[in-house]
Design an enzyme around this catalytic site. Structure first.
Site, PDB file in Angstrom:
ATOM      1  N   GLY A  79       7.829   7.388  30.936  1.00 47.55           N
ATOM      2  CA  GLY A  79       8.172   8.786  31.221  1.00 47.55           C
ATOM      3  C   GLY A  79       7.781   9.150  32.636  1.00 47.55           C
ATOM      4  O   GLY A  79       7.441   8.277  33.437  1.00 47.55           O
ATOM      5  N   ASN A  80       7.853  10.413  32.958  1.00 49.79           N
ATOM      6  CA  ASN A  80       7.395  10.854  34.265  1.00 49.79           C
ATOM      7  C   ASN A  80       6.770  12.243  34.145  1.00 49.79           C
ATOM      8  O   ASN A  80       6.757  12.825  33.068  1.00 49.79           O
ATOM      9  CB  ASN A  80       8.530  10.829  35.296  1.00 49.79           C
ATOM     10  CG  ASN A  80       9.639  11.783  34.928  1.00 49.79           C
ATOM     11  OD1 ASN A  80       9.474  12.990  34.985  1.00 49.79           O
ATOM     12  ND2 ASN A  80      10.792  11.238  34.535  1.00 49.79           N
ATOM     13  N   ARG A  81       6.246  12.763  35.245  1.00 53.58           N
ATOM     14  CA  ARG A  81       5.406  13.950  35.184  1.00 53.58           C
ATOM     15  C   ARG A  81       6.163  15.262  35.384  1.00 53.58           C
ATOM     16  O   ARG A  81       5.546  16.303  35.596  1.00 53.58           O
ATOM     17  CB  ARG A  81       4.286  13.819  36.210  1.00 53.58           C
ATOM     18  CG  ARG A  81       3.348  12.700  35.821  1.00 53.58           C
ATOM     19  CD  ARG A  81       2.463  12.273  36.960  1.00 53.58           C
ATOM     20  NE  ARG A  81       1.561  13.319  37.388  1.00 53.58           N
ATOM     21  CZ  ARG A  81       0.552  13.119  38.216  1.00 53.58           C
ATOM     22  NH1 ARG A  81       0.339  11.905  38.693  1.00 53.58           N
ATOM     23  NH2 ARG A  81      -0.221  14.110  38.571  1.00 53.58           N
TER      24      ARG A  81
END
Ligand code: CTP
Length: 410
Positions: free
Chosen positions: A218-220
């Site tokens: 995932g990412n932030r």
């Protein structure tokens, strides 16, 4: 837009109605900012508001005697409440409590503030502030929807720490944002419904690419920018489809939301939401996904001392959308999150993906960009550029919608 807040608010007669919540103290700063922009401000307070802040404080800042009651003979003799309702060119209710919203939605007129709101023909803006459970309650949601249908502008609330120590949506927007939103609403046509008849598809948040039943890449991205854009567009009359990756954000009022997880699912939802007039791709879509999702949890022993993951490219949704086949799109807007060389990479993406507009921001800077409430951005289109200095995302969303509208009409 090049016009400043002072250009729009200078000389404007604003009736500020203060509701009875702890955030009433922030309304003092709203008065100060409105006065600084050249507006004339008349304050009216509910009985509850007077328990939190003394009318004298508002009087000192506004330079006018504060109106506190429908039954004040001397005040009524000077300017009757109907006259005051007519005097106003803009009504702002800040903070708007759940109780006040309910009364406004249903046309109650049992005290000075509600009577003024019913008697005025000026545009009304409300800046709600309350506990997050009260804000999320179906009764409040329905009241807000009803008010919006009647053209009432809703500014905020913001997500964050609330007075009682809990966190969630319900915090009064910052005075600076309230005043900016008021100015941008006043500057737009049709009482702020300048996107009526326009359909917009917005993507927001990260995508999660599953590795096995318990892990993902995932990412932030928090989704806050995309949600703010969707909220602002809906408020201004657009029909908005919001395709959201996994985020913990409430659906903005009047927005149709579809939740997705992976880049592939996001692509499907985007094309299912077409045709549309405008596409705004704020989502931080994963560029790579695991070649295959392991059906069982990958064990520590599976890779010996290390584990190599085989990844494949995901579809570039924005580039595909920008081909405009069967989409009806008139404007395609991309976002670019860069850690360095922001302008060069953004301009390159604008050209490579055949976009009409790209909005770039630097990520990895503390307090700005991903996961943050603030952002600073720069937008590029083939013939020009515009910088947006650091501000709350809700305010940037308003300014960005102004630019989108300009580009749509160019
Ligand atoms: N985007 C997309 N689909 C992808 C990747 C990105 O639709 N698979 C969109 C994003 O929503 C954003 C824009 O493309 O509007 C730019 O995303 P970004 O990750 O900054 O650019 P990339 O094209 O992926 O290039 P790079 O990661 O190499 O910077």
């Amino acid at each position: 837009m090049s016009t400043s807040i002072a250009d729009i608010l200078n000389g404007k007669r604003v009736l500020l109605c203060v509701g009875g919540g702890i955030a009433a103290y922030k309304a003092l700063e709203v008065v100060r900012r409105l006065r600084a922009a050249g507006a004339e401000v008349q304050v009216a307070m509910t009985a509850g508001a007077q328990r939190f802040v003394a009318p004298l404080s508002f009087q000192a800042l506004s330079g006018r005697t504060v109106r506190t009651s429908l039954w004040d003979e001397s005040a009524e003799a000077a300017m009757g409440h109907i006259e005051l309702a007519r005097w106003a060119q803009q009504v702002l209710i800040a903070p708007a409590t759940a109780d006040l919203l309910a009364k406004l939605a249903h046309g109650f007129a049992g005290d000075l503030v509600t009577t003024l709101c019913l008697a005025t023909t000026a545009p009304i803006a409300v800046a709600p502030a309350m506990n997050h459970c009260m804000w999320r309650h179906p009764a409040t949601r329905a009241n807000i929807a009803l008010l919006q249908q009647r053209g009432v502008r809703v500014i905020g609330p913001e997500d964050g720490l609330l007075a009682e120590g809990e966190s969630g949506p319900g915090r009064l927007s910052e005075p600076e944002s309230i005043v900016a939103a008021l100015a941008s609403g006043s500057a737009t046509h049709g009482g702020g419904r300048d996107l009526a008849g326009v359909r917009m598809v917005v993507t927001a948040g990260p995508t999660y690419e599953d590795l096995d039943p318990v892990r993902y890449l995932g990412n932030r991205s928090s989704g806050k920018m995309g949600f703010a854009i969707a909220a602002s567009a809906a408020r201004r009359g657009a029909e908005v489809a919001l395709i959201a990756g996994p985020v913990h954000l409430d659906t903005p009022v009047g927005v149709q939301r579809m939740n997705v997880r992976s880049a592939r699912q996001m692509r499907e939802a985007v094309f299912a939401a077409m045709p549309a007039d405008i596409y705004v791709g704020t989502a931080a879509v994963a560029d790579f996904a695991p070649l295959a999702i392991a059906p069982q949890k990958i064990k520590k022993t599976a890779g010996g001392e290390g584990l190599k993951l085989e990844l494949v490219r995901t579809p570039d949704i924005l580039a595909e959308v920008a081909k405009r086949e069967d989409t009806g799109l008139k404007l395609v807007v991309g976002f670019a999150a860069e850690t360095d060389d922001v302008a060069r990479y953004a301009k390159q993406k604008l050209a490579d993906k055949h976009l009409d507009l790209i909005v770039a921001n630097r990520v990895g800077v503390p307090g700005c960009g991903f996961e943050s409430d603030n952002n600073a951005m720069i937008a590029f289109w083939p013939e020009g550029e515009k910088a947006f200095s650091e501000a709350p995302k809700a305010r940037l969303a308003e300014e960005l919608i102004d630019l989108i509208l300009e580009r749509l009409q160019a």
